[in-house]
Design an enzyme around this catalytic site. Structure first.
Site, PDB file in Angstrom:
ATOM      1  N   SER A 187     -14.799  -4.742   2.455  1.00 10.84           N
ATOM      2  CA  SER A 187     -15.044  -4.034   1.192  1.00 10.84           C
ATOM      3  C   SER A 187     -14.488  -4.809   0.004  1.00 10.84           C
ATOM      4  CB  SER A 187     -14.515  -2.598   1.231  1.00 10.84           C
ATOM      5  OG  SER A 187     -13.132  -2.529   1.464  1.00 10.84           O
ATOM      6  N   GLY A 188     -13.429  -5.587   0.207  1.00  8.46           N
ATOM      7  CA  GLY A 188     -12.979  -6.570  -0.785  1.00  8.46           C
ATOM      8  C   GLY A 188     -12.647  -6.059  -2.163  1.00  8.46           C
ATOM      9  N   GLY A 189     -12.179  -4.825  -2.278  1.00 10.82           N
ATOM     10  CA  GLY A 189     -11.804  -4.327  -3.604  1.00 10.82           C
ATOM     11  C   GLY A 189     -12.880  -3.477  -4.260  1.00 10.82           C
ATOM     12  N   ARG A 191       0.844  -1.210   0.000  1.00 12.57           N
ATOM     13  CA  ARG A 191       0.000   0.000   0.000  1.00 12.57           C
ATOM     14  C   ARG A 191       0.881   1.263   0.000  1.00 12.57           C
ATOM     15  NH1 ARG A 191      -3.642  -3.446  -0.341  1.00 12.57           N
ATOM     16  NH2 ARG A 191      -5.144  -4.021   1.279  1.00 12.57           N
ATOM     17  N   LYS A 220     -18.078 -11.415   9.420  1.00 14.93           N
ATOM     18  CA  LYS A 220     -17.544 -10.443   8.437  1.00 14.93           C
ATOM     19  C   LYS A 220     -17.543 -11.086   7.054  1.00 14.93           C
ATOM     20  CE  LYS A 220     -13.484  -7.604   7.456  1.00 14.93           C
ATOM     21  NZ  LYS A 220     -12.539  -6.652   8.005  1.00 14.93           N
ATOM     22  N   GLU A 240     -14.433 -14.326   9.568  1.00 17.07           N
ATOM     23  CA  GLU A 240     -14.398 -13.723   8.227  1.00 17.07           C
ATOM     24  C   GLU A 240     -14.152 -14.775   7.152  1.00 17.07           C
ATOM     25  OE1 GLU A 240     -11.444 -10.644   7.578  1.00 17.07           O
ATOM     26  OE2 GLU A 240     -12.151 -10.294   5.542  1.00 17.07           O
ATOM     27  N   ARG A 276      -9.602  -1.055   2.827  1.00 16.85           N
ATOM     28  CA  ARG A 276      -9.345  -0.146   1.714  1.00 16.85           C
ATOM     29  C   ARG A 276     -10.429   0.915   1.556  1.00 16.85           C
ATOM     30  NH1 ARG A 276      -8.350  -5.130  -2.137  1.00 16.85           N
ATOM     31  NH2 ARG A 276      -9.534  -6.043  -0.430  1.00 16.85           N
TER      32      ARG A 276
HETATM   33  P1  13P Z   1     -10.994  -4.637   2.806  1.00 14.31           P
HETATM   34  O1  13P Z   1     -12.177  -3.857   3.308  1.00 14.31           O
HETATM   35  O2  13P Z   1      -9.912  -3.804   2.192  1.00 14.31           O
HETATM   36  O3  13P Z   1     -11.400  -5.827   1.982  1.00 14.31           O
HETATM   37  O4  13P Z   1     -10.274  -5.232   4.093  1.00 14.31           O
HETATM   38  C1  13P Z   1     -11.051  -5.756   5.084  1.00 14.31           C
HETATM   39  C2  13P Z   1     -10.334  -6.876   5.708  1.00 14.31           C
HETATM   40  O5  13P Z   1     -10.113  -6.876   6.901  1.00 14.31           O
HETATM   41  C3  13P Z   1      -9.936  -8.009   4.858  1.00 14.31           C
HETATM   42  O6  13P Z   1      -9.496  -9.057   5.665  1.00 14.31           O
END
Ligand code: 13P
Length: 336
Positions: free
Chosen positions: A259-261, A31, A217, A175, A290
């Site tokens: 958010s996953g991208g 990042r 999550k 998650e 992100r």
């Molecule tokens: P993102 O929201 O960037 O996907 O990250 C959340 C997260 O904790 C992924 O493990």
């Protein structure tokens, strides 16, 4: 109400959400490289401390997921990072998995590691102030995948992790991330995510997890990033709700999406619609990495001493997400 349930509700209630600032040093380096800032431990702390001491943090964030390096760092103000987070009215959390490796028996898939020595690490994190944790399982969609083996073994690991975390008096974030990569349809995402979540709860139940003391999550239901059959935000919200209603036991207090991208605004809009249509008792909020930090990181990289300016960017994003967690967001508010 159990102590664990109280912690979960403190993190998720009143439109608050989770700041996922638990990028490993490897991911954080990527990042920082992308905005041409050297990835030193000082710089990693500086960016995070800038966010943790913002107004947006106080108003919007109920919990912060930290990485092992960060939870042990001392801030400029000589406070520990968990102290800074408590001061802002939020709960410190910690990522406890140690990352993904190739899944033996199905080498194109991944298994998450970190169970060895976990009980002892949890005790240490508890003493450092953590009251919740995160473990991420990852699943790829294609014709063959995720396989039964990946669905089963990741669910088993998530359940063993959750049992140890609850034993130590902390709330586990469970998650299971079905990745957006690929050209699969939203229907595939719906079917695979449903199967993955169902299996997770089967294993969590077998391992006697107090479901009122966890946070789920999940990913939202989306077509693959390379699919030419994208669906609307409305459809994403409706399919995501359907998937969760069908597969998540009702005593789970809350769901905090990754958010996953997705883009910052896209992830906000989808969460807002999910809350507009939410006819369940689940709190539906965000646990974004992100989608909370991207713009702030970009702004900060131009002048890493500009605390106020960076906080302004973060405050805006956090307040948009918190409005979305209450179904009160609209695109006009983005322009302010
Ligand atoms: P993102 O929201 O960037 O996907 O990250 C959340 C997260 O904790 C992924 O493990």
């Amino acid at each position: 109400m159990s102590e664990l349930n109280k912690i979960a509700l403190k993190i998720l209630s009143n439109g608050k959400g989770i700041l996922a600032a638990d990028e490993s040093n490897g991911t954080m380096t990527k990042r920082l490289d992308s905005v041409a800032v050297p990835s030193t431990s000082e710089n990693r702390l500086l960016f995070r401390e800038t966010l943790f001491s913002s107004e947006g943090m106080k108003k919007c964030i109920g919990g912060v997921i930290l990485y092992d390096e960060t939870i042990k760092q001392i801030s400029k103000s000589k406070k520990t990072v968990p102290e800074l987070i408590y001061e802002a009215g939020a709960v410190p959390g910690i990522k406890v998995d140690t990352g993904v490796k190739v899944l033996a028996g199905s080498p194109e898939e991944k298994i998450t590691e970190g169970l060895d020595g976990l009980r002892e690490r949890l005790e240490e994190y508890y003493k450092l102030g953590a009251r919740f944790t995160k473990w991420r399982g990852v699943y790829n969609i294609s014709n063959k995948y995720p396989s039964k083996l990946s669905i089963h073994s990741n669910a088993h690991a998530l359940a063993r992790y959750s049992a140890l975390v609850q034993e130590c008096g902390m709330v586990p974030i469970v998650e299971p991330e079905v990745l957006m990569d690929g050209n699969h349809s939203a229907e595939d995402c719906f079917n695979k995510t449903s199967e993955v979540i169902r299996k997770c709860f089967e294993e969590l139940t077998l391992h006697k997890i107090d479901l009122s003391g966890i946070i789920l999550k999940p990913n939202m239901i989306l077509a693959g990033a390379n699919s030419d059959k994208k669906i609307s935000n409305e459809e994403t919200a409706k399919l995501t709700l359907k998937c969760l209603k069908e597969n998540v036991p009702p005593n789970v207090p809350g769901i905090a999406f990754l958010s996953g991208g997705q883009t910052e605004v896209g992830a906000t809009e989808n969460l807002n619609l999910i809350n507009k249509y939410n006819d369940t008792n689940f709190i539906m909020t965000y646990s974004y990495g992100r989608a909370l930090q991207q713009s702030a990181l970009k702004f900060w990289s131009k002048d890493i001493t500009n605390v106020e300016g960076t906080q302004k960017v973060f405050n805006h994003r956090a307040s948009m997400c918190t409005l979305a967690a209450q179904g009160k967001w609209s695109v006009e508010l983005e322009g302010q």
